[in-house]
Design an enzyme around this catalytic site. Structure first.
Site, short mmCIF file in Angstrom:
data_model
loop_
_atom_site.label_atom_id
_atom_site.label_comp_id
_atom_site.label_asym_id
_atom_site.label_seq_id
_atom_site.Cartn_x
_atom_site.Cartn_y
_atom_site.Cartn_z
N ASP A 103 25.62 14.48 34.27
CA ASP A 103 26.73 15.23 34.85
C ASP A 103 26.43 16.69 35.19
O ASP A 103 27.15 17.60 34.75
CB ASP A 103 27.94 15.16 33.91
CG ASP A 103 28.41 13.74 33.65
OD1 ASP A 103 27.91 12.80 34.30
OD2 ASP A 103 29.28 13.56 32.78
N LYS B 232 30.13 7.38 37.14
CA LYS B 232 30.79 6.86 35.94
C LYS B 232 32.19 7.44 35.84
O LYS B 232 32.55 8.35 36.58
CB LYS B 232 29.96 7.22 34.70
CG LYS B 232 29.84 8.71 34.43
CD LYS B 232 28.90 8.95 33.27
CE LYS B 232 28.89 10.39 32.82
NZ LYS B 232 30.15 10.90 32.31
N CYS C 238 29.45 13.86 26.99
CA CYS C 238 28.72 12.89 27.81
C CYS C 238 27.24 12.78 27.46
O CYS C 238 26.68 11.69 27.53
CB CYS C 238 28.93 13.20 29.29
SG CYS C 238 30.69 13.06 29.76
#
Length: 191
Positions: A16, A98, A137
């Protein structure tokens, strides 16, 4: 820290690296953009580079309006969902979106995606993880990588934490280590 040993079948997995997780973003990690110098140093040392991308629908269950804990962030197609300009994206071979399912948090790059299959198809058995955010994450992706049978190394100076509580990042690193992740620095990887 563990002594890093290069292995065949390894990939860099950038979690991310998006605008909304950097200063000025909707869910900014303090100094989250500081990771990119080290991430970019890592890139040339890997033949396989994968990146995850939060790609939430506008009504995602993690958003405050739907009863979740977070402000709206990384909404599909938004500037906040784009990769940060400091990242050198030309090295990235595959992007895994995602958090696309409204009902699940989508923290892990493996949750509801075909990441494990893509890694195996590319001959990958060892993931070297960096990115944002350590305590959500990155943590979830590293833990699930090991659950899928991948060797996992976390580059501790190429991650940054949200730290809702001041020690969340440190706790996440300790949890990843306890689960079997190797902890290394960028220098360990590139020397």
């Amino acid at each position: 820290m563990t002594t890093y040993t290069r292995s065949t079948g390894q990939a860099l997995l950038i979690v991310d690296p998006q605008n909304d997780f950097c200063p000025g973003g909707a869910l900014a990690v303090a100094a989250g953009d500081r990771i990119f110098d080290n991430v970019n140093k890592l890139l040339p040392h890997f033949d396989a580079v994968f990146a995850t991308q939060d790609w939430h629908p506008a009504n995602h269950s993690s958003f405050i309006a739907q009863g979740g804990p977070w402000p709206p962030h990384c909404i599909q197609g938004s500037r906040g969902a784009e990769f940060h300009a400091a990242l050198h994206p030309e090295w990235i071979r595959q992007v895994i979106r995602k958090g696309t399912d409204v009902a699940t948090d989508g923290y892990s790059g493996f949750a509801g995606t075909d990441l494990a299959d893509r890694l195996r198809a590319a001959g990958i058995s060892h993931v070297v993880v960096c990115g944002l955010a350590t305590d959500y994450c990155v943590r979830a992706t590293a833990l699930e990588a090991m659950q899928h049978g991948f060797r996992c190394t976390v580059v501790t100076d190429a991650i940054a934490a949200v730290n809702v509580n001041p020690d969340d990042g440190a706790k996440a690193v300790a949890e990843m280590r306890a689960a079997g992740a190797e902890l290394v620095s960028t220098r360990d990887v590139i020397q």
